[in-house]
Design a protein around this motif. Structure first.
Motif, PDB file in Angstrom:
ATOM      1  N   ILE A  73     -26.335  10.354   1.031  1.00 23.86           N
ATOM      2  CA  ILE A  73     -24.678  10.463   1.352  1.00 23.86           C
ATOM      3  C   ILE A  73     -23.906  10.779   0.120  1.00 23.86           C
ATOM      4  CG2 ILE A  73     -22.674   9.061   2.258  1.00 23.86           C
ATOM      5  CD1 ILE A  73     -25.033   7.215   3.289  1.00 23.86           C
ATOM      6  N   GLY A  74     -23.078  12.284   0.494  1.00 20.54           N
ATOM      7  CA  GLY A  74     -22.362  12.519  -0.931  1.00 20.54           C
ATOM      8  C   GLY A  74     -20.947  13.130  -0.575  1.00 20.54           C
ATOM      9  N   ASP A  75     -20.302  12.083  -1.384  1.00 14.38           N
ATOM     10  CA  ASP A  75     -19.001  11.817  -1.056  1.00 14.38           C
ATOM     11  C   ASP A  75     -18.578  12.325   0.500  1.00 14.38           C
ATOM     12  OD1 ASP A  75     -16.045  12.812  -1.937  1.00 14.38           O
ATOM     13  OD2 ASP A  75     -16.353  14.849  -2.405  1.00 14.38           O
ATOM     14  N   ALA A  76     -19.270  11.403   1.159  1.00 13.27           N
ATOM     15  CA  ALA A  76     -18.827  11.009   2.744  1.00 13.27           C
ATOM     16  C   ALA A  76     -18.555  10.188   2.948  1.00 13.27           C
ATOM     17  CB  ALA A  76     -19.957  11.268   3.394  1.00 13.27           C
ATOM     18  N   GLU A  77     -17.057  10.039   4.069  1.00 13.51           N
ATOM     19  CA  GLU A  77     -17.200   8.561   4.961  1.00 13.51           C
ATOM     20  C   GLU A  77     -17.552   8.035   5.938  1.00 13.51           C
ATOM     21  OE1 GLU A  77     -12.762   8.779   5.273  1.00 13.51           O
ATOM     22  OE2 GLU A  77     -12.419   9.867   3.106  1.00 13.51           O
ATOM     23  N   ILE A  78     -18.342   6.770   5.967  1.00 15.66           N
ATOM     24  CA  ILE A  78     -19.090   6.446   7.019  1.00 15.66           C
ATOM     25  C   ILE A  78     -18.051   5.160   7.274  1.00 15.66           C
ATOM     26  CG2 ILE A  78     -21.143   5.197   7.768  1.00 15.66           C
ATOM     27  CD1 ILE A  78     -22.757   7.965   5.517  1.00 15.66           C
ATOM     28  N   LEU A  79     -17.422   5.449   9.064  1.00 17.27           N
ATOM     29  CA  LEU A  79     -16.789   4.259   8.988  1.00 17.27           C
ATOM     30  C   LEU A  79     -17.364   3.061  10.301  1.00 17.27           C
ATOM     31  CD1 LEU A  79     -14.227   2.046   8.762  1.00 17.27           C
ATOM     32  CD2 LEU A  79     -12.815   4.065   9.809  1.00 17.27           C
ATOM     33  N   ALA A  80     -17.262   1.954  10.753  1.00 20.62           N
ATOM     34  CA  ALA A  80     -17.306   1.604  11.614  1.00 20.62           C
ATOM     35  C   ALA A  80     -16.475   0.349  11.985  1.00 20.62           C
ATOM     36  CB  ALA A  80     -18.836   0.782  12.242  1.00 20.62           C
ATOM     37  N   GLU A  81     -15.591   0.645  13.035  1.00 16.10           N
ATOM     38  CA  GLU A  81     -14.122  -0.074  12.991  1.00 16.10           C
ATOM     39  C   GLU A  81     -14.098  -0.233  14.435  1.00 16.10           C
ATOM     40  OE1 GLU A  81      -9.762   0.540  11.678  1.00 16.10           O
ATOM     41  OE2 GLU A  81     -10.534   2.670  12.784  1.00 16.10           O
ATOM     42  N   ILE A  82     -13.617  -2.190  14.355  1.00 18.37           N
ATOM     43  CA  ILE A  82     -13.008  -2.592  15.919  1.00 18.37           C
ATOM     44  C   ILE A  82     -11.619  -2.773  15.403  1.00 18.37           C
ATOM     45  CG2 ILE A  82     -13.166  -4.439  17.043  1.00 18.37           C
ATOM     46  CD1 ILE A  82     -15.470  -3.152  16.824  1.00 18.37           C
ATOM     47  N   ALA A  83     -10.548  -1.687  15.516  1.00 13.15           N
ATOM     48  CA  ALA A  83      -8.991  -1.685  15.492  1.00 13.15           C
ATOM     49  C   ALA A  83      -8.203  -2.621  17.177  1.00 13.15           C
ATOM     50  CB  ALA A  83      -8.797  -0.823  15.004  1.00 13.15           C
ATOM     51  N   MET A  84      -7.314  -2.692  16.265  1.00 13.49           N
ATOM     52  CA  MET A  84      -6.114  -3.173  17.361  1.00 13.49           C
ATOM     53  C   MET A  84      -5.574  -2.009  17.855  1.00 13.49           C
ATOM     54  SD  MET A  84      -4.256  -6.768  15.891  1.00 13.49           S
ATOM     55  CE  MET A  84      -5.841  -8.443  15.237  1.00 13.49           C
ATOM     56  N   ASP A  85      -5.246  -1.959  19.133  1.00  8.54           N
ATOM     57  CA  ASP A  85      -4.187  -1.644  20.437  1.00  8.54           C
ATOM     58  C   ASP A  85      -3.210  -1.711  21.012  1.00  8.54           C
ATOM     59  OD1 ASP A  85      -3.801   1.100  22.010  1.00  8.54           O
ATOM     60  OD2 ASP A  85      -4.827   0.848  23.238  1.00  8.54           O
ATOM     61  N   ASP A  86      -2.301  -2.105  20.363  1.00  6.71           N
ATOM     62  CA  ASP A  86      -0.904  -2.002  20.004  1.00  6.71           C
ATOM     63  C   ASP A  86      -0.681  -3.752  20.413  1.00  6.71           C
ATOM     64  OD1 ASP A  86       0.750  -0.263  20.877  1.00  6.71           O
ATOM     65  OD2 ASP A  86      -0.575   1.119  23.051  1.00  6.71           O
ATOM     66  N   GLY A  87      -1.349  -3.927  19.907  1.00  7.49           N
ATOM     67  CA  GLY A  87      -1.663  -5.788  19.269  1.00  7.49           C
ATOM     68  C   GLY A  87      -2.665  -6.648  19.655  1.00  7.49           C
TER      69      GLY A  87
END
Length: 211
Positions: A73-87
């Motif tokens: 993995i070189g200079d990359a972004e790997i994300l797993a996200e549980i985010a809020m949607d309008d609160g």
């Protein structure tokens, strides 16, 4: 290139008789709720790549696995996200699993060079980043630790990770696991945010691991 899916992305490649060095070579953008990148050869996630699993509840997962090769993995972004949607929402499980090796692999390594790997939950839940390099063996029956009279007969087999490979985190790489709201029960808090590295050799050179 760019892949944007509402639910799941699955990339699978097999190397036949060593005809190719790399099973998967990615330098684009992948977005979905559940992302799996698997193969039996080397996997390279190159500079400029952005792999993001996003959801508002339940689960968001990125899984990168090579059963016989190395993972870079070189200079990359790997994300797993549980985010809020309008609160609303924001509760669930976010996980990134980077797994090199199998039960019969001799040696597999993972290198993260200037990469960012993150699992985050804005509300309450669990976030984890797991990197494993090397083989594992399956243990069953009386060989399972804690066997005998205390042995739970419902557990027929477990996997023991011996991790005979190497993990290298280089050049300002970042591993981060974050949960916005801690569980009310203090005994459960250790489960909420974890980073797990399993290998024979682990090298951190100017990199950061937070949980």
């Amino acid at each position: 290139g760019e892949i944007n899916a509402g639910s799941r992305v699955l990339l699978t490649a097999q190397v036949v008789d060593g005809l190719f060095d790399n099973a998967i070579n990615n330098s684009g953008i992948i977005e979905a709720k559940d992302i799996e990148i698997t193969g039996n050869g080397d996997i390279a996630i190159l500079g400029g790549s952005n792999i993001a699993a996003r959801n508002f509840q339940d689960q968001a997962q990125v899984k990168i696995q090579s059963t016989e090769g190395d993972i870079l993995i070189g200079d990359a972004e790997i994300l797993a996200e549980i985010a809020m949607d309008d609160g609303e929402g924001g509760d669930g499980e976010a996980r990134v699993d980077i797994l090199a090796g199998s039960d019969d692999s001799l040696n597999s390594d993972v290198e993260v060079n200037s990469g960012e790997i993150e699992a985050s939950v804005e509300g309450e839940g669990a976030a984890s980043v797991t990197i494993r390099a090397g083989n594992y063996e399956k243990i069953s029956g009386d060989d399972i630790p804690g066997g005998g009279e205390s042995y739970d007969s419902t557990i027929d087999e477990i996997e023991h990770f011996s991790g005979n490979g190497s993990i290298s985190l280089l050049n300002d790489s970042l591993l981060n696991s974050f949960v916005g709201s801690q569980p009310a029960n203090p005994d459960e808090r250790y489960k909420s945010s974890t980073v797990i590295l399993t290998a024979k050799n682990i090298a951190l050179d100017g990199s950061y691991v937070t949980a």
